[in-house]
Write a protein that holds these residues in place. Sequence first.
Motif, PDB file in Angstrom:
ATOM      1  N   GLU A 157      10.741  -0.420  -7.106  1.00 19.55           N
ATOM      2  CA  GLU A 157       9.387   0.120  -6.969  1.00 19.55           C
ATOM      3  C   GLU A 157       8.965   0.862  -8.235  1.00 19.55           C
ATOM      4  O   GLU A 157       7.830   0.722  -8.694  1.00 19.55           O
ATOM      5  CB  GLU A 157       9.310   1.064  -5.762  1.00 19.55           C
ATOM      6  N   GLN A 158       9.890   1.605  -8.792  1.00 17.08           N
ATOM      7  CA  GLN A 158       9.589   2.352 -10.011  1.00 17.08           C
ATOM      8  C   GLN A 158       9.329   1.414 -11.186  1.00 17.08           C
ATOM      9  O   GLN A 158       8.358   1.585 -11.919  1.00 17.08           O
ATOM     10  CB  GLN A 158      10.747   3.296 -10.321  1.00 17.08           C
ATOM     11  N   GLU A 159      10.177   0.392 -11.329  1.00 14.85           N
ATOM     12  CA  GLU A 159      10.028  -0.565 -12.445  1.00 14.85           C
ATOM     13  C   GLU A 159       8.697  -1.314 -12.372  1.00 14.85           C
ATOM     14  O   GLU A 159       8.060  -1.551 -13.382  1.00 14.85           O
ATOM     15  CB  GLU A 159      11.172  -1.572 -12.448  1.00 14.85           C
ATOM     16  N   ILE A 208       5.013  -0.228  -7.760  1.00 16.65           N
ATOM     17  CA  ILE A 208       4.460  -0.700  -6.498  1.00 16.65           C
ATOM     18  C   ILE A 208       5.162   0.024  -5.360  1.00 16.65           C
ATOM     19  O   ILE A 208       6.157   0.719  -5.582  1.00 16.65           O
ATOM     20  CB  ILE A 208       4.676  -2.223  -6.303  1.00 16.65           C
ATOM     21  N   LYS A 209       4.667  -0.169  -4.148  1.00 14.01           N
ATOM     22  CA  LYS A 209       5.327   0.287  -2.934  1.00 14.01           C
ATOM     23  C   LYS A 209       5.672  -0.969  -2.149  1.00 14.01           C
ATOM     24  O   LYS A 209       4.782  -1.713  -1.739  1.00 14.01           O
ATOM     25  CB  LYS A 209       4.396   1.202  -2.127  1.00 14.01           C
ATOM     26  N   PRO A 247      -2.449  -9.145 -11.204  1.00 10.13           N
ATOM     27  CA  PRO A 247      -2.676  -7.771 -10.722  1.00 10.13           C
ATOM     28  C   PRO A 247      -1.365  -7.110 -10.281  1.00 10.13           C
ATOM     29  O   PRO A 247      -0.494  -7.767  -9.704  1.00 10.13           O
ATOM     30  CB  PRO A 247      -3.624  -7.972  -9.540  1.00 10.13           C
ATOM     31  N   ASN A 248      -1.244  -5.824 -10.536  1.00  7.20           N
ATOM     32  CA  ASN A 248       0.005  -5.101 -10.307  1.00  7.20           C
ATOM     33  C   ASN A 248       0.489  -5.108  -8.871  1.00  7.20           C
ATOM     34  O   ASN A 248       1.671  -4.929  -8.623  1.00  7.20           O
ATOM     35  CB  ASN A 248      -0.110  -3.662 -10.799  1.00  7.20           C
ATOM     36  N   ARG A 249      -0.394  -5.292  -7.906  1.00  9.35           N
ATOM     37  CA  ARG A 249       0.042  -5.241  -6.506  1.00  9.35           C
ATOM     38  C   ARG A 249       0.810  -6.491  -6.079  1.00  9.35           C
ATOM     39  O   ARG A 249       1.420  -6.512  -5.017  1.00  9.35           O
ATOM     40  CB  ARG A 249      -1.143  -4.994  -5.589  1.00  9.35           C
ATOM     41  N   THR A 283       1.646  -6.557  -2.155  1.00  9.67           N
ATOM     42  CA  THR A 283       2.291  -5.367  -1.622  1.00  9.67           C
ATOM     43  C   THR A 283       1.316  -4.408  -0.954  1.00  9.67           C
ATOM     44  O   THR A 283       1.737  -3.394  -0.403  1.00  9.67           O
ATOM     45  CB  THR A 283       3.055  -4.620  -2.735  1.00  9.67           C
ATOM     46  N   GLU A 284       0.016  -4.746  -0.968  1.00 10.09           N
ATOM     47  CA  GLU A 284      -0.978  -3.840  -0.392  1.00 10.09           C
ATOM     48  C   GLU A 284      -1.814  -4.449   0.728  1.00 10.09           C
ATOM     49  O   GLU A 284      -2.380  -3.717   1.538  1.00 10.09           O
ATOM     50  CB  GLU A 284      -1.925  -3.338  -1.494  1.00 10.09           C
ATOM     51  N   ASN A 285      -1.949  -5.768   0.772  1.00  6.75           N
ATOM     52  CA  ASN A 285      -2.862  -6.412   1.720  1.00  6.75           C
ATOM     53  C   ASN A 285      -2.169  -7.488   2.539  1.00  6.75           C
ATOM     54  O   ASN A 285      -1.087  -7.942   2.197  1.00  6.75           O
ATOM     55  CB  ASN A 285      -4.042  -7.038   0.968  1.00  6.75           C
ATOM     56  N   LYS A 286      -2.854  -7.901   3.593  1.00  8.59           N
ATOM     57  CA  LYS A 286      -2.421  -9.034   4.419  1.00  8.59           C
ATOM     58  C   LYS A 286      -3.415 -10.163   4.204  1.00  8.59           C
ATOM     59  O   LYS A 286      -4.590  -9.898   4.038  1.00  8.59           O
ATOM     60  CB  LYS A 286      -2.395  -8.651   5.909  1.00  8.59           C
TER      61      LYS A 286
END
Length: 149
Positions: free
Chosen positions: A29-31, A34-35, A82-84, A100-103
């Motif tokens: 996650e750090q690298e 993201i979450k 995009p980063n996500r 990592t953020e949406n469905k």
Amino acid sequence: MHDVNILRNRYRTLYDIDGISKEYLDRIEQELQIKLPNDFREISSFYSGGDVGGIDIHSFILSDPTNFIGETLRIREAIGLPNRFVVIAEQAESIIVMDTENKPAIIWLDSVEVTKLEKQDFISKPDVWQDFSDFLNYLLDEEEEERKY
């Protein structure tokens, strides 16, 4: 979302358990800044990438030559991904990413359309799964079907 315990048991009947630690996930996650989704984190306790159902998912382990961190950073740099998004696999003329953020979280699309991920205005409809557990369930179904023959 599929029950991760059921997925673990199905996976165990086909493969050796090969997970990674919570600390390692925190490093990922750090690298990538993201979450990681919770189901992905849970599944990574017994699965760290590799071939399932005929799809070679990039390794979650940094020291492996083709790992999803390195591939994600490479694609981010090459096309401005995009980063996500995390690149989890690359198949012939296609790419599988995890939002990592949406469905839906897992999107399998033509490689030429990867630049359309942000707006999702695809020419060819991609295959999608709501989350990583749904995708792993699909891969396990494929593997079980393949082993019947």
